[in-house]
Motif scaffolding. Structure first.
Motif, PDB file in Angstrom:
ATOM      1  N   TYR A   8       9.774  48.600 -42.657  1.00  0.00           N
ATOM      2  CA  TYR A   8       9.723  47.697 -41.154  1.00  0.00           C
ATOM      3  C   TYR A   8      10.981  47.164 -41.386  1.00  0.00           C
ATOM      4  CZ  TYR A   8       4.718  47.283 -40.881  1.00  0.00           C
ATOM      5  OH  TYR A   8       3.609  47.646 -40.543  1.00  0.00           O
ATOM      6  N   LYS A   9      12.296  48.203 -41.670  1.00  0.00           N
ATOM      7  CA  LYS A   9      13.429  48.176 -42.097  1.00  0.00           C
ATOM      8  C   LYS A   9      14.733  48.603 -40.392  1.00  0.00           C
ATOM      9  CE  LYS A   9      17.674  47.884 -44.308  1.00  0.00           C
ATOM     10  NZ  LYS A   9      18.711  47.975 -45.634  1.00  0.00           N
ATOM     11  N   ASN A  10      14.638  47.311 -39.571  1.00  0.00           N
ATOM     12  CA  ASN A  10      14.932  47.987 -38.557  1.00  0.00           C
ATOM     13  C   ASN A  10      14.786  47.432 -37.417  1.00  0.00           C
ATOM     14  OD1 ASN A  10      18.055  47.580 -40.187  1.00  0.00           O
ATOM     15  ND2 ASN A  10      17.424  50.493 -39.949  1.00  0.00           N
ATOM     16  N   THR A  11      13.291  47.135 -38.325  1.00  0.00           N
ATOM     17  CA  THR A  11      12.270  47.379 -36.760  1.00  0.00           C
ATOM     18  C   THR A  11      12.889  45.441 -36.168  1.00  0.00           C
ATOM     19  OG1 THR A  11      10.886  47.998 -37.756  1.00  0.00           O
ATOM     20  CG2 THR A  11      10.047  46.827 -36.334  1.00  0.00           C
ATOM     21  N   HIS A  12      12.516  45.794 -34.719  1.00  0.00           N
ATOM     22  CA  HIS A  12      12.936  44.544 -34.248  1.00  0.00           C
ATOM     23  C   HIS A  12      11.787  43.294 -34.339  1.00  0.00           C
ATOM     24  CE1 HIS A  12      13.120  40.626 -31.166  1.00  0.00           C
ATOM     25  NE2 HIS A  12      14.187  41.040 -31.632  1.00  0.00           N
ATOM     26  N   PHE A  13      11.596  42.127 -35.185  1.00  0.00           N
ATOM     27  CA  PHE A  13      10.287  41.205 -35.325  1.00  0.00           C
ATOM     28  C   PHE A  13       9.246  41.107 -34.316  1.00  0.00           C
ATOM     29  CE2 PHE A  13      12.544  37.512 -33.410  1.00  0.00           C
ATOM     30  CZ  PHE A  13      11.508  37.083 -32.632  1.00  0.00           C
ATOM     31  N   THR A  14       9.881  40.968 -33.070  1.00  0.00           N
ATOM     32  CA  THR A  14       8.773  41.613 -31.897  1.00  0.00           C
ATOM     33  C   THR A  14       7.342  42.477 -31.888  1.00  0.00           C
ATOM     34  OG1 THR A  14      10.370  42.365 -30.421  1.00  0.00           O
ATOM     35  CG2 THR A  14      10.018  39.855 -30.553  1.00  0.00           C
ATOM     36  N   GLU A  15       8.425  42.996 -33.134  1.00  0.00           N
ATOM     37  CA  GLU A  15       7.111  44.120 -33.536  1.00  0.00           C
ATOM     38  C   GLU A  15       6.653  44.550 -34.655  1.00  0.00           C
ATOM     39  OE1 GLU A  15       7.223  47.088 -30.679  1.00  0.00           O
ATOM     40  OE2 GLU A  15       8.329  45.919 -29.455  1.00  0.00           O
ATOM     41  N   LEU A  16       7.249  43.582 -34.801  1.00  0.00           N
ATOM     42  CA  LEU A  16       5.739  43.963 -36.734  1.00  0.00           C
ATOM     43  C   LEU A  16       4.282  43.340 -36.397  1.00  0.00           C
ATOM     44  CD1 LEU A  16       8.786  41.964 -38.590  1.00  0.00           C
ATOM     45  CD2 LEU A  16       7.969  43.500 -39.154  1.00  0.00           C
ATOM     46  N   PRO A  17       4.065  44.215 -37.282  1.00  0.00           N
ATOM     47  CA  PRO A  17       2.231  43.364 -37.532  1.00  0.00           C
ATOM     48  C   PRO A  17       1.892  42.147 -37.320  1.00  0.00           C
ATOM     49  CG  PRO A  17       2.693  44.386 -39.383  1.00  0.00           C
ATOM     50  CD  PRO A  17       4.218  44.975 -38.613  1.00  0.00           C
ATOM     51  N   THR A  18       0.473  41.756 -37.057  1.00  0.00           N
ATOM     52  CA  THR A  18       0.610  40.006 -37.088  1.00  0.00           C
ATOM     53  C   THR A  18      -0.487  39.722 -37.825  1.00  0.00           C
ATOM     54  OG1 THR A  18      -0.365  39.428 -34.952  1.00  0.00           O
ATOM     55  CG2 THR A  18       2.309  39.594 -34.878  1.00  0.00           C
ATOM     56  N   PRO A  19      -0.917  38.627 -38.250  1.00  0.00           N
ATOM     57  CA  PRO A  19       0.418  37.501 -37.814  1.00  0.00           C
ATOM     58  C   PRO A  19       0.615  37.927 -39.369  1.00  0.00           C
ATOM     59  CG  PRO A  19      -1.808  36.358 -39.006  1.00  0.00           C
ATOM     60  CD  PRO A  19      -2.313  37.636 -38.703  1.00  0.00           C
ATOM     61  N   ALA A  20       2.420  37.161 -39.432  1.00  0.00           N
ATOM     62  CA  ALA A  20       3.580  37.586 -40.015  1.00  0.00           C
ATOM     63  C   ALA A  20       4.238  35.883 -40.049  1.00  0.00           C
ATOM     64  CB  ALA A  20       4.588  38.506 -40.209  1.00  0.00           C
ATOM     65  N   PHE A  21       4.875  35.652 -41.612  1.00  0.00           N
ATOM     66  CA  PHE A  21       6.095  35.121 -41.440  1.00  0.00           C
ATOM     67  C   PHE A  21       7.157  35.473 -41.339  1.00  0.00           C
ATOM     68  CE2 PHE A  21       8.831  31.975 -43.369  1.00  0.00           C
ATOM     69  CZ  PHE A  21       8.019  30.433 -42.611  1.00  0.00           C
ATOM     70  N   ILE A  22       8.238  35.013 -40.206  1.00  0.00           N
ATOM     71  CA  ILE A  22      10.032  35.657 -40.582  1.00  0.00           C
ATOM     72  C   ILE A  22      10.721  34.429 -40.817  1.00  0.00           C
ATOM     73  CG2 ILE A  22      11.170  36.750 -38.489  1.00  0.00           C
ATOM     74  CD1 ILE A  22       8.130  37.242 -38.712  1.00  0.00           C
ATOM     75  N   ILE A  23      11.898  34.753 -41.503  1.00  0.00           N
ATOM     76  CA  ILE A  23      12.932  33.559 -42.538  1.00  0.00           C
ATOM     77  C   ILE A  23      13.919  34.276 -41.582  1.00  0.00           C
ATOM     78  CG2 ILE A  23      14.160  33.428 -43.628  1.00  0.00           C
ATOM     79  CD1 ILE A  23      11.962  33.314 -45.687  1.00  0.00           C
ATOM     80  N   ASN A  24      14.513  32.980 -40.381  1.00  0.00           N
ATOM     81  CA  ASN A  24      15.752  33.647 -40.175  1.00  0.00           C
ATOM     82  C   ASN A  24      17.165  33.660 -41.548  1.00  0.00           C
ATOM     83  OD1 ASN A  24      18.083  33.638 -38.582  1.00  0.00           O
ATOM     84  ND2 ASN A  24      17.726  32.338 -36.709  1.00  0.00           N
ATOM     85  N   GLU A  25      17.446  34.668 -41.530  1.00  0.00           N
ATOM     86  CA  GLU A  25      18.491  34.784 -42.696  1.00  0.00           C
ATOM     87  C   GLU A  25      19.900  33.546 -42.361  1.00  0.00           C
ATOM     88  OE1 GLU A  25      20.084  38.466 -43.582  1.00  0.00           O
ATOM     89  OE2 GLU A  25      19.855  37.731 -46.077  1.00  0.00           O
ATOM     90  N   ASP A  26      20.217  33.893 -41.503  1.00  0.00           N
ATOM     91  CA  ASP A  26      21.246  32.858 -41.020  1.00  0.00           C
ATOM     92  C   ASP A  26      21.472  31.373 -41.080  1.00  0.00           C
ATOM     93  OD1 ASP A  26      22.686  35.293 -40.087  1.00  0.00           O
ATOM     94  OD2 ASP A  26      23.983  34.145 -38.601  1.00  0.00           O
TER      95      ASP A  26
END
Ligand SMILES: Cc1ncc(COP(=O)(O)O)c(C=O)c1O
Length: 429
Positions: A8-26
């Protein structure tokens, strides 16, 4: 999780399989930086050495822990802590394995934040102590001390290091300083038998009920309560044993609402820390690196500060009742609540990474069952737009710690929303 990362590296988060937990690194980094700077400011304002000990239970990862300690988020000369809190053996073991894999010593002091000195756990505690410079254990019961005496000293003839856990009114763990149990506990800590195997490190106060605060000033009041309680406890023990050096006692206070409120510190408490506190102050907190709706409900932070969210998909929609079905049920969000209605706010995926967003979105999670989530529009939204089936929704959870504990890994995204890393939590006990 390198295979997940390479997939999944470089995939936009909206393309990820769900459900998923996303962390905004910044945002995660900024939250860590803000807390470290706030403790530094308190140091400068009071002219006192103030220790900092982050709790790692929210994310349970090596990568999150090192950021909480300041690596990569503040200048190295401002970094001054290697102390953490854990609530499970798995967190302690995982983090020690993580640092060993890099040959680093990010962490040199671990405090176990639950009183676990019962026979079943003694060997595991000793094994953990064997892997780190210092392990500190919580005690709030004379039997804990009996168990320590029974076990004897740690390998290397080291003594156990004790934090006495105070009950601040949450009535979870801890002893009330005004109780007879507290007096007897102190007496026992100062007894010859216990002193042979253990030494008092300090007092620990955590106002868990500060989560019910509804403004920063109310949360700040809890910080004051924590400070006064640990100081009062320290005075009592020093009265009982004059050979104890008050300054050497560590007085540990904090919770995310109370420490976040310190960002708006009033000068009167600065005076108290400078002039009245007889021990060395330590500040502790954990959830602040992520934040969530429960923290927003305390009035101490804004939704834009929340660094993690759940990604779900719309599975179906029901125009007559203006509701949508998602794959974000209890197993993706938990059943945690706060004064903010529902089980999560759906923020527009285009906005959620922005550090300035203000809107709470059109939809919120109104009901849950195990895998089903039901989205409803906020009351003030007229004619909500039902989303096309398969659309992605991004949901700010009520309680990050419990929500994240349900995911086997988290996707880390950059400002643009592309996956840059995958973190694997050290789950279970
Ligand atoms: C004993 C103890 N200390 C510290 C913390 C960290 O609190 P917070 O996540 O509110 O900062 C917790 C969290 O549950 C806790 O139980």
């Amino acid at each position: 999780m390198t295979d997940i990362l390479s997939k999944y590296k470089n995939t936009h988060f909206t393309e990820l399989p769900t459900p998923a937990f996303i962390i905004n690194e910044d945002k995660f980094n900024l939250n860590c930086q803000a807390m470290l700077k706030s403790v530094n400011d308190l140091r400068l304002k009071t002219g006192k050495n103030i220790l900092f000990r982050p709790h790692v239970k929210t994310h349970k990862t090596g990568q999150g822990t090192v950021r909480q300690l300041g690596h990569g988020v503040i200048n190295h000369y401002e970094r001054n802590t290697g102390s953490i809190l854990v609530s499970t053996f798995s967190e302690a073991r995982g983090i020690l394995d993580y640092q060993e894999s890099f040959g680093e010593k990010y962490v040199d002091d671990i405090a176990f934040s639950i009183p676990v000195c019962i026979p079943q756990y003694m060997t595991r505690l000793a094994n953990t102590a064997n892997r780190v410079k210092t392990l500190r254990v919580f005690v709030d019961n004379e039997e804990h001390l009996n168990n320590l005496v029974e076990y004897g000293r740690l390998p290397g003839d080291k003594k156990w290091s004790l934090f006495v856990k105070l009950d601040m009114g949450t009535h979870r763990a801890g002893v009330v300083t005004e109780s007879s149990e507290f007096q007897s506990l102190l007496k026992k800590i100062l007894s010859k038998d216990v002193k042979e195997v253990a030494e008092l490190y300090g007092f620990y106060a955590h106002c868990g009920h500060s989560y019910h605060a509804s403004s920063a000033s109310q949360a700040y009041q809890y910080f004051e309560d924590e400070l006064k309680a640990v100081n009062n406890a320290a005075k009592k023990v020093v009265d009982m044993d004059e050979s104890l050096l008050a300054k050497s006692l560590v007085l540990s206070v904090g919770a995310t609402p109370t420490t976040t409120a310190v960002l708006h510190a009033k000068p009167d408490l600065t005076e108290y820390i400078r002039n009245e506190l007889i021990g060395t102050l330590e500040v502790h907190c954990g959830n602040y690196c992520l934040y969530d709706l429960q923290q927003v409900s305390t009035g101490c932070v804004a939704p834009k500060n929340v660094a993690g969210f759940v990604l779900g998909s719309v599975l179906s929609s029901y125009p007559t009742r203006a509701e949508m079905l998602t794959d974000t049920g209890v197993l993706a969000l938990s059943r945690e609540t706060s004064t903010i209605a529902g089980f999560g706010y759906c923020i527009n995926p285009d906005e959620i990474l922005n550090d300035k967003f203000t809107s709470k979105g059109e939809w919120y999670v109104d009901r849950l069952s195990q895998e089903h989530g039901i989205l409803k529009p906020h009351a003030e939204v007229n004619c909500p737009n039902l989303l096309k089936l398969g659309s992605k929704v991004t949901i700010l959870p009520q309680h990050a710690c419990i929500t994240m504990a349900q995911f086997s890994y988290y996707f880390i995204v950059n400002k643009k929303g592309t996956v840059v890393d995958v973190w694997t939590p050290f789950q279970k006990w």
